[in-house]
Design a protein around this motif. Structure first.
Motif, short mmCIF file in Angstrom:
data_model
loop_
_atom_site.label_atom_id
_atom_site.label_comp_id
_atom_site.label_asym_id
_atom_site.label_seq_id
_atom_site.Cartn_x
_atom_site.Cartn_y
_atom_site.Cartn_z
N UNK A 46 0.90 -1.26 0.15
CA UNK A 46 0.25 -0.12 0.00
C UNK A 46 0.85 1.13 -0.19
N UNK A 47 1.96 1.11 0.76
CA UNK A 47 2.86 2.50 0.99
C UNK A 47 3.56 2.49 -0.56
N UNK A 48 3.99 1.37 -1.08
CA UNK A 48 4.53 1.70 -2.39
C UNK A 48 3.57 2.21 -3.42
N UNK A 49 2.48 1.85 -3.27
CA UNK A 49 1.27 2.50 -4.24
C UNK A 49 1.34 3.94 -4.13
N UNK A 50 1.39 4.32 -2.86
CA UNK A 50 1.34 5.81 -2.50
C UNK A 50 2.56 6.48 -3.27
N UNK A 51 3.79 5.86 -3.16
CA UNK A 51 4.89 6.34 -3.75
C UNK A 51 4.64 6.58 -5.26
N UNK A 52 4.28 5.29 -5.68
CA UNK A 52 3.85 5.55 -7.25
C UNK A 52 3.03 6.44 -7.38
N UNK A 53 1.94 6.72 -6.83
CA UNK A 53 1.05 8.08 -7.08
C UNK A 53 1.69 9.37 -7.00
N UNK A 54 2.55 9.47 -5.84
CA UNK A 54 2.99 10.49 -5.64
C UNK A 54 4.10 11.14 -6.63
N UNK A 55 5.08 10.20 -7.11
CA UNK A 55 6.01 10.35 -8.00
C UNK A 55 5.05 10.83 -9.47
N UNK A 56 3.98 10.45 -9.66
CA UNK A 56 3.39 10.54 -10.88
C UNK A 56 2.61 11.99 -10.93
N UNK A 57 2.64 12.58 -9.75
CA UNK A 57 2.26 13.95 -9.85
C UNK A 57 3.26 14.85 -10.36
N UNK A 58 4.27 14.59 -10.45
CA UNK A 58 5.12 15.25 -11.05
C UNK A 58 5.12 15.52 -12.85
N UNK A 59 4.97 16.71 -13.27
CA UNK A 59 4.69 16.72 -14.58
C UNK A 59 5.54 16.29 -15.68
N UNK A 60 6.76 16.42 -15.17
CA UNK A 60 7.92 15.95 -16.23
C UNK A 60 7.87 14.32 -16.42
N UNK A 61 7.31 13.62 -15.15
CA UNK A 61 7.47 12.20 -15.25
C UNK A 61 6.09 11.79 -15.91
N UNK A 62 5.14 12.54 -15.94
CA UNK A 62 3.93 11.97 -16.68
C UNK A 62 4.10 12.40 -18.10
N UNK A 63 4.81 13.31 -18.54
CA UNK A 63 5.05 13.35 -19.78
C UNK A 63 6.07 12.52 -20.39
N UNK A 64 6.87 11.94 -19.66
CA UNK A 64 8.01 10.80 -20.18
C UNK A 64 7.18 9.57 -20.14
N UNK A 65 6.24 9.31 -19.09
CA UNK A 65 5.45 7.94 -19.05
C UNK A 65 3.99 8.36 -19.02
N UNK A 66 3.41 8.53 -20.35
CA UNK A 66 2.03 8.97 -20.08
C UNK A 66 1.12 8.08 -19.82
N UNK A 67 1.46 6.70 -19.97
CA UNK A 67 0.38 5.49 -19.55
C UNK A 67 1.25 4.73 -18.34
N UNK A 68 1.62 5.39 -17.59
CA UNK A 68 2.57 4.58 -16.54
C UNK A 68 1.60 3.66 -15.84
N UNK A 69 0.55 3.96 -15.28
CA UNK A 69 -0.47 3.05 -14.53
C UNK A 69 -0.95 1.92 -15.59
N UNK A 70 -1.44 2.61 -16.52
CA UNK A 70 -2.14 1.53 -17.58
C UNK A 70 -1.18 0.45 -18.22
N UNK A 71 -0.03 0.66 -18.35
CA UNK A 71 0.73 -0.30 -18.63
C UNK A 71 1.13 -1.31 -17.88
N UNK A 72 1.00 -1.21 -16.59
CA UNK A 72 1.11 -2.26 -15.72
C UNK A 72 2.61 -2.56 -15.44
N UNK A 73 2.83 -3.70 -14.94
CA UNK A 73 4.18 -4.30 -14.45
C UNK A 73 5.19 -4.19 -15.45
#
Length: 418
Positions: A46-73
């Motif tokens: 659960x804590x790792x999930x929060x880490x993932x979500x927190x990191x992805x609130x950074x715009x530069x990471x979202x631009x680099x990985x636009x489907x970060x969650x959807x693409x899965x493992x």
């Protein structure tokens, strides 16, 4: 990611596909919701999930990985976070494993499962994924979702953020459980009708989905042609009273496909034609597909038998309540593509209510067949009225057929084909 609603939109609006707007709203509701740290990932999944979500609130990471969650493992973001990103963040082997397990688990799945199994919520919140209904929907997730359905914060946030990455998929899913949307825009999931539907969403509900965010269409081209042909026949019937032949329909529909989609659509159509799909008969099948039960086995067996004999089957799940429905419903959200619908259910409710619960509009000109199971000596008296909404009944056993014949003389009743 969907664009922001117009500046003159009602100040109560919340674009559920705008991460910045949603994050500001969540912070007002509960400042602790968006908190995360590397130490969280060390602690548990659960804590790792929060880490993932927190990191992805950074715009530069979202631009680099636009489907970060959807693409899965197996996606590029998870590989980065468990590789170079882990080194940058100084994650321990245990934290890396927790991150990997979070992607395997896909925390947002449980939230979507609950949402799809609640027809009452679909009816009470028809604008859930639009700015006009986003605020209410988020409030429902954080209140009823948390309290009544015991959803964890990371399950809610992963669901919201995953939909922000892929708004088209969420809009399609929402469309498939909204009978009014389907009734008003029956061709929304076709290459020819999609543009009009998206224009309506923007005009009426300030939902803007750029063309670049629209993923593959839900239907095969052959199914699109059939659906368009049936719709045209209802709205612009030919003088002869029949539908044009399939080849004529294909030419007509192909000419209407928007130029940016034509090449990919024609390739998919060619594959359909080579597979012989135009010559295969089809039926719609409504049943309790996500409810492990005898009725579920009956529906699955009927679908398998039809498919093995060359039929194409559009399967639609009828929810039986969260206590009963333990399987993923999203795989069973087929629309009524074909002219015949089999209902493998117990008809305790009216036809109109069953369709509303399943998330389908009640279409005209569909030949409806009830495949009804019962174990009593007599045909249930309360079912006789329900039988009037069917064109045929298929009792599963010869003995049941005899009792049905005595009770429902106005209908054709016979055992299902072997």
């Amino acid at each position: 990611m969907a664009q922001k609603a117009p500046a003159n939109a009602n100040n109560k609006d919340l674009d559920i596909f705008d991460l910045e707007a949603v994050s500001r709203h969540l912070k007002k509701l509960d400042p602790t919701l968006l908190e995360w740290s590397v130490a969280d990932a060390e602690r548990d999944v659960a804590g790792a999930s929060r880490l993932v979500l927190g990191l992805l609130r950074e715009p530069s990471l979202r631009r680099k990985f636009p489907l970060a969650l959807r693409e899965g493992e197996q996606g590029s973001f998870c590989r980065w976070l468990t590789g170079p990103g882990a080194a940058r963040l100084k994650l321990s082997p245990q934290a890396i494993e927790h991150v990997r397990l979070a992607f395997q688990k896909d925390p947002g799945n449980r939230t979507q499962h609950i949402y799809l199994q609640l027809p009452g919520v679909h009816k009470s919140q028809p604008l859930a994924v639009t700015p006009a209904g986003g605020r209410t929907f988020v409030k429902w997730l954080l209140k009823q979702g948390r309290q009544k359905y015991h959803l964890a914060d990371e399950e809610i946030l992963w669901f919201i953020q995953g939909n922000i990455e892929d708004p088209w998929s969420m809009l399609v899913t929402h469309y498939l459980v909204q009978p009014e949307w389907q009734k008003e825009h029956p061709l929304a999931l076709t290459a020819t009708g999609r543009r009009e539907w998206l224009a309506w969403l923007e005009r009426q509900h300030q939902v803007r989905v750029p063309a670049s965010a629209v993923s593959t269409l839900h239907l095969s081209p052959v199914d699109e042609v059939r659906l368009i042909g049936r719709q045209h026949q209802q709205t612009k019937p030919s003088p002869s009273g029949g539908q044009p032949d399939f080849e004529t329909l294909v030419k007509s529909v192909t000419a209407e496909v928007p130029p940016p989609l034509q090449r990919a659509w024609n390739k998919r159509l060619q594959r359909d034609m080579e597979a012989g799909l135009p010559d295969k008969p089809g039926v719609n099948l409504i049943g309790h597909f996500s409810y492990p039960s005898g009725l579920q086995r009956a529906a699955l067996a009927m679908a398998q038998a039809l498919e093995q004999t060359g039929y194409r089957v559009s399967k639609r799940d009828l929810p039986a309540g969260l206590r009963n429905d333990t399987l993923d419903r999203s795989a069973f959200l087929g629309v009524e593509l074909h002219d015949i619908t089999l209902s493998v259910i117990a008809p305790f409710d009216s036809l109109e209510k069953r369709y509303q619960q399943s998330g389908l509009p009640l279409l005209p000109d569909i030949h409806r067949v009830g495949v009804w199971y019962w174990e009593l000596d007599q045909f249930p008296a309360e079912w006789i009225e329900r039988a009037a909404s069917m064109q045929e009944l298929w009792p599963p056993l010869a003995s049941s057929q005899k009792r049905c014949d005595l009770s429902c003389r106005c209908l054709s009743s016979k055992c299902p084909p072997a």
